[in-house]
Design a protein around this motif. Structure first.
Motif, short mmCIF file in Angstrom:
data_model
loop_
_atom_site.label_atom_id
_atom_site.label_comp_id
_atom_site.label_asym_id
_atom_site.label_seq_id
_atom_site.Cartn_x
_atom_site.Cartn_y
_atom_site.Cartn_z
N UNK A 51 0.84 -1.18 0.00
CA UNK A 51 0.00 0.00 0.00
C UNK A 51 0.88 1.24 0.00
N UNK A 52 0.29 2.38 -0.34
CA UNK A 52 1.02 3.64 -0.30
C UNK A 52 1.51 3.91 1.11
N UNK A 53 0.69 3.64 2.09
CA UNK A 53 1.06 3.88 3.49
C UNK A 53 2.26 3.05 3.90
N UNK A 54 2.30 1.81 3.45
CA UNK A 54 3.44 0.95 3.80
C UNK A 54 4.72 1.45 3.15
N UNK A 55 4.65 1.88 1.88
CA UNK A 55 5.85 2.40 1.21
C UNK A 55 6.34 3.68 1.88
N UNK A 56 5.43 4.55 2.27
CA UNK A 56 5.80 5.78 2.96
C UNK A 56 6.54 5.46 4.25
N UNK A 57 6.02 4.48 4.98
CA UNK A 57 6.61 4.10 6.27
C UNK A 57 7.97 3.41 6.08
N UNK A 58 8.05 2.51 5.11
CA UNK A 58 9.28 1.74 4.89
C UNK A 58 10.45 2.62 4.46
N UNK A 62 7.93 11.35 1.41
CA UNK A 62 6.89 12.38 1.60
C UNK A 62 5.54 11.83 1.13
N UNK A 63 4.54 11.81 1.94
CA UNK A 63 3.25 11.20 1.58
C UNK A 63 2.65 11.76 0.30
N UNK A 64 2.85 13.04 0.05
CA UNK A 64 2.23 13.65 -1.11
C UNK A 64 2.84 13.19 -2.43
N UNK A 65 4.00 12.53 -2.38
CA UNK A 65 4.66 12.10 -3.62
C UNK A 65 4.30 10.68 -4.02
#
Length: 244
Positions: A51-58, A62-65
């Motif tokens: 998920x996008x959230x997992x990639x952001x965390x890993x 920047x969440x917006x990218x």
């Protein structure tokens, strides 16, 4: 100096020569934070194993990218069975080298295309990456992976990739082969292993795809464009068009 935005623009121009983006619907697999077709340019949905959230965390991105992942894919199921939709184009940038069963994967993606749709593949040229010293993938290797329906990196893939990608692991393989082997086994058994399973130069990849199409191993697709590696980039591109 070449930037990530230059890669993005080059891929977009390659795609734009084949597809009318104003009238097309697309899918990109593995875009993360560098989509080929952004929402300002065209209509494209995104799929990934995470998920996008997992990639952001890993990766502390920047969440917006990071692209919104509409389809979170399961590793052991065919993609077309997980996405009940057809597209005018499917894009893969630095994904195909991670796929254990390249032939099966391209045939799988073909099922996602509308008639006349295209698959765009951007793949690193091994000569421009840390994979330079690795032996190139042979056609026999691809056929064996297809016959065995490989859907997960082998221990050989993992160990070979680790020695090329990590100085620490390469040193470990020299100083303590047993510890290196044990590390590889643990990574393999995690069920989450990721590796460059295959490596090619541009000419090698183009020739193998052409051979597989002409031999009838990949049916209903034709090569309609290709871009050889330019030394300012580390990748080459190929476009496969559906005849059905």
């Amino acid at each position: 100096m070449i930037t990530r935005a230059d890669y993005q623009l080059n891929r977009l121009q390659f795609l734009n020569n084949l597809v009318d983006l104003e009238k097309s619907e697309g899918l990109e697999i593995g875009a993360c934070d560098l989509p080929t077709v952004s929402k300002e340019v065209g209509n494209c949905e995104f799929a990934d194993f995470r998920s996008a959230e997992e990639m952001i965390r890993l990766w502390n991105l920047p969440p917006e990218t990071v692209m919104p992942v509409k389809y979170i894919l399961q590793r052991y199921s065919e993609v077309h069975t997980q996405i009940n939709k057809k597209f005018d184009f499917v894009v893969l940038c630095h994904v195909i080298e991670h796929i254990p069963n390249v032939i099966g994967y391209i045939k799988d993606l073909h099922n996602l295309l509308k008639p006349g749709g295209v698959i765009i593949i951007a793949c690193p040229d091994k000569r421009r990456t840390f994979d330079a010293s690795r032996p190139s993938t042979t056609i026999e290797h691809l056929l064996d992976d297809y016959y065995n329906n490989c859907n997960y990196p082998s221990l050989e893939h993992i160990l070979e990739f680790a020695k090329a990608a990590s100085d620490d692991l390469r040193q470990k393989s020299i100083k303590s082969p047993k510890e290196f082997y044990e590390w590889g086994c643990k990574n393999f058994e995690s069920g989450m292993a990721d590796a460059h399973c295959h490596v090619w130069t541009d000419e090698e990849f183009f020739n193998q795809i052409s051979y597989l199409i002409e031999a009838g191993m990949i049916e209903g697709l034709e090569i309609v464009d290709k871009q050889y590696n330019n030394i300012v980039y580390n990748e080459f591109l190929i476009a496969l068009k559906s005849a059905r």
